[in-house]
Write a protein that holds these residues in place. Sequence first.
Motif, PDB file in Angstrom:
ATOM      1  N   ARG A   1      20.744 -36.027   6.893  1.00  0.00           N
ATOM      2  CA  ARG A   1      20.896 -35.279   8.148  1.00  0.00           C
ATOM      3  C   ARG A   1      21.070 -33.778   7.919  1.00  0.00           C
ATOM      4  O   ARG A   1      21.203 -33.018   8.874  1.00  0.00           O
ATOM      5  N   ALA A   2      21.103 -33.342   6.654  1.00  0.00           N
ATOM      6  CA  ALA A   2      21.396 -31.944   6.355  1.00  0.00           C
ATOM      7  C   ALA A   2      20.496 -31.421   5.245  1.00  0.00           C
ATOM      8  O   ALA A   2      20.004 -32.184   4.410  1.00  0.00           O
ATOM      9  N   PHE A   3      20.297 -30.104   5.266  1.00  0.00           N
ATOM     10  CA  PHE A   3      19.607 -29.439   4.160  1.00  0.00           C
ATOM     11  C   PHE A   3      20.128 -28.018   4.033  1.00  0.00           C
ATOM     12  O   PHE A   3      20.700 -27.463   4.965  1.00  0.00           O
TER      13      PHE A   3
ATOM     14  N   GLU B   1      29.051 -18.465  -0.158  1.00  0.00           N
ATOM     15  CA  GLU B   1      29.006 -19.294   1.039  1.00  0.00           C
ATOM     16  C   GLU B   1      27.681 -20.040   1.034  1.00  0.00           C
ATOM     17  O   GLU B   1      26.620 -19.451   0.831  1.00  0.00           O
ATOM     18  N   HIS B   2      27.760 -21.336   1.239  1.00  0.00           N
ATOM     19  CA  HIS B   2      26.591 -22.203   1.305  1.00  0.00           C
ATOM     20  C   HIS B   2      26.412 -22.613   2.764  1.00  0.00           C
ATOM     21  O   HIS B   2      27.306 -23.216   3.345  1.00  0.00           O
ATOM     22  N   ILE B   3      25.299 -22.234   3.347  1.00  0.00           N
ATOM     23  CA  ILE B   3      25.040 -22.563   4.751  1.00  0.00           C
ATOM     24  C   ILE B   3      24.095 -23.746   4.798  1.00  0.00           C
ATOM     25  O   ILE B   3      23.021 -23.726   4.178  1.00  0.00           O
ATOM     26  N   ILE B   4      24.514 -24.786   5.501  1.00  0.00           N
ATOM     27  CA  ILE B   4      23.652 -25.954   5.645  1.00  0.00           C
ATOM     28  C   ILE B   4      23.306 -26.140   7.118  1.00  0.00           C
ATOM     29  O   ILE B   4      24.099 -25.856   8.010  1.00  0.00           O
ATOM     30  N   SER B   5      22.104 -26.614   7.338  1.00  0.00           N
ATOM     31  CA  SER B   5      21.629 -26.941   8.681  1.00  0.00           C
ATOM     32  C   SER B   5      21.796 -28.452   8.825  1.00  0.00           C
ATOM     33  O   SER B   5      21.267 -29.222   8.007  1.00  0.00           O
ATOM     34  N   VAL B   6      22.525 -28.858   9.865  1.00  0.00           N
ATOM     35  CA  VAL B   6      22.888 -30.264  10.003  1.00  0.00           C
ATOM     36  C   VAL B   6      22.479 -30.789  11.382  1.00  0.00           C
ATOM     37  O   VAL B   6      22.716 -30.143  12.404  1.00  0.00           O
ATOM     38  N   GLU B   7      21.890 -31.968  11.369  1.00  0.00           N
ATOM     39  CA  GLU B   7      21.484 -32.616  12.620  1.00  0.00           C
ATOM     40  C   GLU B   7      22.712 -32.992  13.445  1.00  0.00           C
ATOM     41  O   GLU B   7      23.716 -33.455  12.911  1.00  0.00           O
TER      42      GLU B   7
END
Length: 148
Positions: A78-80, A138-144
């Motif tokens: 669900r994330a990348f 900082e690690h930014i993830i895009s999550v459903e």
Amino acid sequence: MTKDIFYEDFEIGHVREGGSRTMTETDFVIHAGHTGDFYPHHLDVEFCKTTEFGQRIAHGTMIFSIGMGLQCGDINPRAFTYGYDRMRFIKPVFIGDTINTVVKIKDKKDNPKNPTRGFVTEQIEVTNQKGELTLVCEHIISVEKRNQ
């Protein structure tokens, strides 16, 4: 193993620890070969004796790569990764140092361009065996989002 974790499941302040890894001379040489970074700061023992550290220092990009790998666990379909911000190399890492990674959920916000996803910001800290901070980013993830 896969584990579905939706945007709503992330809690600000949650902390998880990754694994640890001891840096070797082989790591230095392989990373130099992969990246083309053969600067003497990483590979030339005699040159490094003349520097403030007195020994070879790890490539910052190697510590970043390995540090990020140490925090990987279950695969979340669900994330990348969206990107990385505010990366700093705080303290050098040497051959024989053992690094570990700690991840803390720092922020969450909606994706203004895609209402079915949100952004989660993780504070990544890589420390050495003495507990000294060596790298931060900082690690930014895009999550459903759930129910979209």
